[in-house]
Design a protein around this motif. Structure first.
Motif, PDB file in Angstrom:
ATOM      1  N   PRO A 114      43.993  51.304  45.419  1.00 53.66           N
ATOM      2  CA  PRO A 114      44.781  50.122  45.096  1.00 53.66           C
ATOM      3  C   PRO A 114      44.566  49.700  43.640  1.00 53.66           C
ATOM      4  CG  PRO A 114      43.056  49.617  46.706  1.00 53.66           C
ATOM      5  CD  PRO A 114      42.983  51.071  46.414  1.00 53.66           C
ATOM      6  N   VAL A 115      45.619  49.202  43.047  1.00 56.82           N
ATOM      7  CA  VAL A 115      45.561  48.732  41.674  1.00 56.82           C
ATOM      8  C   VAL A 115      45.237  47.238  41.684  1.00 56.82           C
ATOM      9  CG1 VAL A 115      46.895  48.429  39.561  1.00 56.82           C
ATOM     10  CG2 VAL A 115      47.232  50.460  40.963  1.00 56.82           C
ATOM     11  N   ARG A 116      44.310  46.830  40.810  1.00 57.74           N
ATOM     12  CA  ARG A 116      43.976  45.414  40.702  1.00 57.74           C
ATOM     13  C   ARG A 116      45.101  44.665  40.009  1.00 57.74           C
ATOM     14  NH1 ARG A 116      37.706  45.412  38.669  1.00 57.74           N
ATOM     15  NH2 ARG A 116      36.860  46.089  40.634  1.00 57.74           N
ATOM     16  N   PRO A 117      45.293  43.399  40.407  1.00 57.67           N
ATOM     17  CA  PRO A 117      46.283  42.602  39.684  1.00 57.67           C
ATOM     18  C   PRO A 117      45.827  42.425  38.230  1.00 57.67           C
ATOM     19  CG  PRO A 117      45.170  41.292  41.373  1.00 57.67           C
ATOM     20  CD  PRO A 117      44.649  42.689  41.475  1.00 57.67           C
TER      21      PRO A 117
ATOM     22  N   LEU B 106      33.627  35.777  40.416  1.00 55.62           N
ATOM     23  CA  LEU B 106      34.676  36.610  40.992  1.00 55.62           C
ATOM     24  C   LEU B 106      35.952  36.276  40.239  1.00 55.62           C
ATOM     25  CD1 LEU B 106      35.654  38.623  43.131  1.00 55.62           C
ATOM     26  CD2 LEU B 106      36.071  36.656  44.639  1.00 55.62           C
ATOM     27  N   ARG B 107      36.528  37.297  39.591  1.00 52.20           N
ATOM     28  CA  ARG B 107      37.757  37.086  38.819  1.00 52.20           C
ATOM     29  C   ARG B 107      38.981  37.161  39.720  1.00 52.20           C
ATOM     30  NH1 ARG B 107      37.135  41.131  33.794  1.00 52.20           N
ATOM     31  NH2 ARG B 107      38.306  42.326  35.311  1.00 52.20           N
ATOM     32  N   THR B 108      40.094  36.709  39.195  1.00 56.62           N
ATOM     33  CA  THR B 108      41.352  36.718  39.943  1.00 56.62           C
ATOM     34  C   THR B 108      41.857  38.127  40.226  1.00 56.62           C
ATOM     35  OG1 THR B 108      42.583  36.461  37.884  1.00 56.62           O
ATOM     36  CG2 THR B 108      42.109  34.453  39.128  1.00 56.62           C
ATOM     37  N   ASP B 109      41.359  39.128  39.483  1.00 60.33           N
ATOM     38  CA  ASP B 109      41.759  40.513  39.752  1.00 60.33           C
ATOM     39  C   ASP B 109      40.825  41.195  40.752  1.00 60.33           C
ATOM     40  OD1 ASP B 109      39.489  40.917  38.231  1.00 60.33           O
ATOM     41  OD2 ASP B 109      40.431  42.285  36.813  1.00 60.33           O
ATOM     42  N   GLY B 110      39.888  40.424  41.326  1.00 59.78           N
ATOM     43  CA  GLY B 110      38.977  40.953  42.333  1.00 59.78           C
ATOM     44  C   GLY B 110      37.678  41.509  41.784  1.00 59.78           C
ATOM     45  N   ALA B 111      37.528  41.575  40.464  1.00 56.21           N
ATOM     46  CA  ALA B 111      36.295  42.096  39.866  1.00 56.21           C
ATOM     47  C   ALA B 111      35.170  41.075  40.022  1.00 56.21           C
ATOM     48  CB  ALA B 111      36.508  42.420  38.393  1.00 56.21           C
ATOM     49  N   SER B 112      34.007  41.573  40.390  1.00 53.40           N
ATOM     50  CA  SER B 112      32.813  40.748  40.515  1.00 53.40           C
ATOM     51  C   SER B 112      31.927  41.043  39.307  1.00 53.40           C
ATOM     52  CB  SER B 112      32.098  41.106  41.820  1.00 53.40           C
ATOM     53  OG  SER B 112      30.915  40.374  41.940  1.00 53.40           O
TER      54      SER B 112
ATOM     55  N   LEU C 272      30.578  32.539  30.848  1.00 52.27           N
ATOM     56  CA  LEU C 272      30.595  31.100  31.103  1.00 52.27           C
ATOM     57  C   LEU C 272      31.855  30.471  30.504  1.00 52.27           C
ATOM     58  CD1 LEU C 272      29.314  28.576  32.256  1.00 52.27           C
ATOM     59  CD2 LEU C 272      27.886  28.433  30.189  1.00 52.27           C
ATOM     60  N   THR C 273      32.256  30.925  29.332  1.00 54.43           N
ATOM     61  CA  THR C 273      33.481  30.410  28.711  1.00 54.43           C
ATOM     62  C   THR C 273      34.682  30.641  29.618  1.00 54.43           C
ATOM     63  OG1 THR C 273      32.640  30.717  26.468  1.00 54.43           O
ATOM     64  CG2 THR C 273      35.036  30.642  26.725  1.00 54.43           C
ATOM     65  N   PHE C 274      34.826  31.856  30.131  1.00 55.65           N
ATOM     66  CA  PHE C 274      35.974  32.137  30.994  1.00 55.65           C
ATOM     67  C   PHE C 274      35.862  31.411  32.338  1.00 55.65           C
ATOM     68  CE2 PHE C 274      36.729  35.316  27.798  1.00 55.65           C
ATOM     69  CZ  PHE C 274      38.102  35.202  27.640  1.00 55.65           C
ATOM     70  N   ALA C 275      34.645  31.215  32.846  1.00 57.64           N
ATOM     71  CA  ALA C 275      34.485  30.451  34.082  1.00 57.64           C
ATOM     72  C   ALA C 275      34.869  28.986  33.862  1.00 57.64           C
ATOM     73  CB  ALA C 275      33.048  30.557  34.584  1.00 57.64           C
ATOM     74  N   LEU C 276      34.470  28.417  32.723  1.00 52.65           N
ATOM     75  CA  LEU C 276      34.822  27.026  32.428  1.00 52.65           C
ATOM     76  C   LEU C 276      36.318  26.874  32.163  1.00 52.65           C
ATOM     77  CD1 LEU C 276      31.780  26.032  30.193  1.00 52.65           C
ATOM     78  CD2 LEU C 276      32.321  25.117  32.464  1.00 52.65           C
ATOM     79  N   GLU C 277      36.923  27.871  31.530  1.00 50.61           N
ATOM     80  CA  GLU C 277      38.368  27.833  31.297  1.00 50.61           C
ATOM     81  C   GLU C 277      39.105  27.899  32.630  1.00 50.61           C
ATOM     82  OE1 GLU C 277      42.369  28.861  30.865  1.00 50.61           O
ATOM     83  OE2 GLU C 277      40.928  30.308  31.639  1.00 50.61           O
ATOM     84  N   GLY C 278      38.675  28.793  33.512  1.00 52.64           N
ATOM     85  CA  GLY C 278      39.085  28.786  34.906  1.00 52.64           C
ATOM     86  C   GLY C 278      40.314  29.550  35.338  1.00 52.64           C
ATOM     87  N   SER C 279      41.222  29.900  34.467  1.00 51.97           N
ATOM     88  CA  SER C 279      42.469  30.507  34.923  1.00 51.97           C
ATOM     89  C   SER C 279      42.313  31.949  35.393  1.00 51.97           C
ATOM     90  CB  SER C 279      43.535  30.436  33.825  1.00 51.97           C
ATOM     91  OG  SER C 279      43.206  31.277  32.738  1.00 51.97           O
ATOM     92  N   THR C 280      41.238  32.622  35.010  1.00 51.15           N
ATOM     93  CA  THR C 280      41.039  34.015  35.419  1.00 51.15           C
ATOM     94  C   THR C 280      39.867  34.173  36.387  1.00 51.15           C
ATOM     95  OG1 THR C 280      39.634  34.476  33.509  1.00 51.15           O
ATOM     96  CG2 THR C 280      41.989  34.913  33.255  1.00 51.15           C
ATOM     97  N   VAL C 281      39.316  33.052  36.859  1.00 45.69           N
ATOM     98  CA  VAL C 281      38.116  33.083  37.702  1.00 45.69           C
ATOM     99  C   VAL C 281      38.374  32.330  38.998  1.00 45.69           C
ATOM    100  CG1 VAL C 281      35.688  32.389  37.833  1.00 45.69           C
ATOM    101  CG2 VAL C 281      36.612  33.278  35.688  1.00 45.69           C
ATOM    102  N   ILE C 282      38.045  32.975  40.123  1.00 47.64           N
ATOM    103  CA  ILE C 282      38.188  32.346  41.438  1.00 47.64           C
ATOM    104  C   ILE C 282      36.982  31.469  41.743  1.00 47.64           C
ATOM    105  CG2 ILE C 282      38.283  32.792  43.925  1.00 47.64           C
ATOM    106  CD1 ILE C 282      39.830  35.372  43.235  1.00 47.64           C
ATOM    107  N   SER C 283      35.787  32.011  41.513  1.00 44.67           N
ATOM    108  CA  SER C 283      34.559  31.245  41.757  1.00 44.67           C
ATOM    109  C   SER C 283      33.465  31.746  40.831  1.00 44.67           C
ATOM    110  CB  SER C 283      34.116  31.360  43.219  1.00 44.67           C
ATOM    111  OG  SER C 283      33.758  32.697  43.514  1.00 44.67           O
ATOM    112  N   ALA C 284      32.520  30.837  40.514  1.00 43.16           N
ATOM    113  CA  ALA C 284      31.425  31.211  39.623  1.00 43.16           C
ATOM    114  C   ALA C 284      30.228  30.295  39.862  1.00 43.16           C
ATOM    115  CB  ALA C 284      31.864  31.113  38.165  1.00 43.16           C
ATOM    116  N   THR C 285      29.037  30.857  39.664  1.00 43.16           N
ATOM    117  CA  THR C 285      27.800  30.085  39.761  1.00 43.16           C
ATOM    118  C   THR C 285      26.921  30.399  38.562  1.00 43.16           C
ATOM    119  OG1 THR C 285      26.675  31.806  41.051  1.00 43.16           O
ATOM    120  CG2 THR C 285      27.773  30.056  42.285  1.00 43.16           C
ATOM    121  N   LEU C 286      26.090  29.436  38.196  1.00 46.81           N
ATOM    122  CA  LEU C 286      25.078  29.625  37.152  1.00 46.81           C
ATOM    123  C   LEU C 286      23.743  29.224  37.761  1.00 46.81           C
ATOM    124  CD1 LEU C 286      24.599  30.294  34.102  1.00 46.81           C
ATOM    125  CD2 LEU C 286      24.652  27.814  33.719  1.00 46.81           C
ATOM    126  N   ILE C 287      22.818  30.178  37.834  1.00 50.30           N
ATOM    127  CA  ILE C 287      21.495  29.942  38.411  1.00 50.30           C
ATOM    128  C   ILE C 287      20.479  29.941  37.273  1.00 50.30           C
ATOM    129  CG2 ILE C 287      19.730  30.790  40.024  1.00 50.30           C
ATOM    130  CD1 ILE C 287      22.331  29.969  41.421  1.00 50.30           C
TER     131      ILE C 287
END
Length: 155
Positions: free
Chosen positions: A2-5, A45-51, A82-97
């Motif tokens: 399958p091709v990622r979005p 986890l990005r919107t294209d399914g990449a972790s 962290l920049t892309f997680a804070l921007e949010g449009s390409t990230v489904i979920s994110a954590t910082l430990i």
């Protein structure tokens, strides 16, 4: 196979604003967790399914503010994620430990990244988010402190 979005690149203004929040967030996190041998781990986890996952370690004697300037690749990668997680449009979920080495047990806490900022995680959520290779028995896990929201025009 399958091709990622495809990821849609955020606009420059959104990225710039998120970069500013990244610097404020990292400063707030380091102030909140205090001194010592520190490690930050971001997982997303990005919107294209990449972790994606990145860890950066900071020496207790090192200058955290110079980490990016001195060219530490781990720091750059963590800050970029962290920049892309804070921007949010390409990230489904994110954590910082965050973990601070302390005897006899390291202290650990974490934040979820949503709505353009970091939000404290409960101890249970931190346990779930930790790398499978981490031995939780050796950690003193606590709820992360609330971080002050920046005034960057996001609100």
């Amino acid at each position: 196979m399958p091709v990622r979005p495809e990821l849609v690149r955020p606009d420059d203004a959104s990225i710039t604003e998120a970069m500013e929040r990244t610097l404020l967030a990292l400063a707030a996190v380091f102030k909140a967790i205090g001194p010592g041998q520190r490690a930050l781990e971001i997982a997303m986890l990005r919107t294209d399914g990449a972790s994606l996952r990145q860890t950066a370690e900071f020496s207790p004697t090192g200058n955290v503010q110079l980490s990016g300037i001195l060219g530490e690749d781990d720091y750059y990668t963590l800050a970029m994620l962290l920049t892309f997680a804070l921007e949010g449009s390409t990230v489904i979920s994110a954590t910082l430990i965050a973990t601070v080495a302390a005897e006899p047990h390291p202290r650990t806490c974490g934040w979820t990244i949503r709505d353009g900022w970091l939000h404290p995680m409960s101890t249970t959520d931190v346990l779930v988010a930790l790398s499978p290779s981490v031995d939780a028995e050796d950690l003193n896990i606590h709820t992360a402190p609330e971080l002050p929201k920046p005034n960057t025009g996001q609100e």
